[in-house]
Design an enzyme around this catalytic site. Sequence first.
Site, PDB file in Angstrom:
ATOM      1  N   ASP A 221      35.257 137.586 137.575  1.00 35.37           N
ATOM      2  CA  ASP A 221      35.906 136.420 137.487  1.00 35.37           C
ATOM      3  C   ASP A 221      35.441 135.161 137.081  1.00 35.37           C
ATOM      4  OD1 ASP A 221      38.362 135.485 138.662  1.00 35.37           O
ATOM      5  OD2 ASP A 221      37.606 134.689 140.501  1.00 35.37           O
TER       6      ASP A 221
ATOM      7  N   GLU B 162      40.798 129.585 144.149  1.00 33.73           N
ATOM      8  CA  GLU B 162      39.833 128.492 143.981  1.00 33.73           C
ATOM      9  C   GLU B 162      39.517 128.178 142.423  1.00 33.73           C
ATOM     10  OE1 GLU B 162      38.181 132.112 142.120  1.00 33.73           O
ATOM     11  OE2 GLU B 162      39.345 132.089 144.008  1.00 33.73           O
TER      12      GLU B 162
ATOM     13  N   ARG C  66      41.760 127.486 139.954  1.00 32.74           N
ATOM     14  CA  ARG C  66      42.357 126.109 139.806  1.00 32.74           C
ATOM     15  C   ARG C  66      41.484 124.953 140.229  1.00 32.74           C
ATOM     16  NH1 ARG C  66      47.777 128.031 142.421  1.00 32.74           N
ATOM     17  NH2 ARG C  66      46.651 130.222 141.720  1.00 32.74           N
TER      18      ARG C  66
ATOM     19  N   LYS D  82      39.740 138.770 150.331  1.00 31.52           N
ATOM     20  CA  LYS D  82      40.198 139.706 149.571  1.00 31.52           C
ATOM     21  C   LYS D  82      40.035 140.922 150.430  1.00 31.52           C
ATOM     22  CE  LYS D  82      39.596 137.852 144.815  1.00 31.52           C
ATOM     23  NZ  LYS D  82      40.919 137.581 144.459  1.00 31.52           N
TER      24      LYS D  82
END
Length: 428
Positions: free
Chosen positions: A218, A279, A281, A207
Amino acid sequence: MTEAMKITLSTLPADARWGEKATWSINNDGIALHLNGKDDLGLIQRAARKIDGMGIKHVALSGEGWNTDRAWAFWAGYKGPKGQRQVEWPTLDDAQRSELDNRLTIIDWVRDTINAPAEELGPEQLAQRAVDLLCGVAGEKVSYRITKGEDLREQNYLGLHTVGRGSERPPVLLALDYNPTGDKDAPVYACLVGKGITFDSGGYSIKQSAFMDSMKSDMGGAATITGALAFAITRGLNKRVKLYLCCADNLISGNAFKLGDIIHYRNGKTVEVMNTDAEGRLVLADGLIDASAQKPALIIDAATLTGAAKTALGNDYHALFSFDDALANRLLASAQAENEAFWRLPLAEFHRNQLPSNFAELNNTGSAAYPAGASTAAGFLSHFVENYHQGWLHIDCSATYRKSAVEQWSAGATGLGVRTIANLLTAE
């Protein structure tokens, strides 16, 4: 200690000197909030944010008109991630005060946990905080197992292990069983699955700083779903529920996963990794496989999964996906009852097929030809839910966290969604 600033409620308009649209005014007794019957909870929350911004850190909610929801709206706007605040609460009956106290304990836990720096909150710490919260509200009705590091690989939790292996802090799966029945063979009513990425650098699909600086949050899905179970327990949840938290860092190292890697899941699915920043999922898939194996009536997963959901809804709504219309409507009814904002986004059978790979059954991200990123992410998850057409809800937690303050929220976590999920769990 400073003397408390009195905050009262009024159904009369503010004196004309404060302006035609004034929603609060100052008088000899303190500050009056002028309710107009249109959006009273929002008005109270926005006023509380302004009062905090004025540097007033000790208030007393006084006079008539206060109830649990109004007091909570004030606190939602008043609370911030820095400094201490003191509130003298209004007189409430026992039931309302108990409800308020439980919100203060559990939803504040959610907000504070999401706001914690990643250096202080790794995968193991997140799992242990969840255990401590739930044991605190349910005691011996809770049992749990923590699996971490190489044990995950040996037990074929390969999505979670793959994502987390690049960090010195090992990935962790928390499997927690809330069983109030006392019967070890009691059926499982619901399974809750949470994404607990305690820091997301994006991995080798790294990112930019502007998108990484909030990635301590997150794990917001894991915190939200944990808080929801705890809150449902305080509201009398009497059915067996299992919780799975999939916790990991997504970092770059010589041992981190790479583009082109293929993950072999326990349900037979193979997934090619074409974006290491997709990541969430990959770790949720392991939790959903375990959840499906319990044959519950209800599966709910919660995750800060996609930027696409935020693009669609901003930070004001959580995104809801489901193939089960009746269940989706029940969740939306719970959201309305709790004054929390959810919005259903499309999920169709064709979204499941928009993840083509040349080397595996699935790609972990949609190509440019399939730009509905939030829907294809939900479609990906459906491949790991045995009966995905019935009894499954996916929540993309768009409203979990705000990078900067707005008129009704401080910067940081909101706690939104906890009450809605708890309402759904206890509605029947």
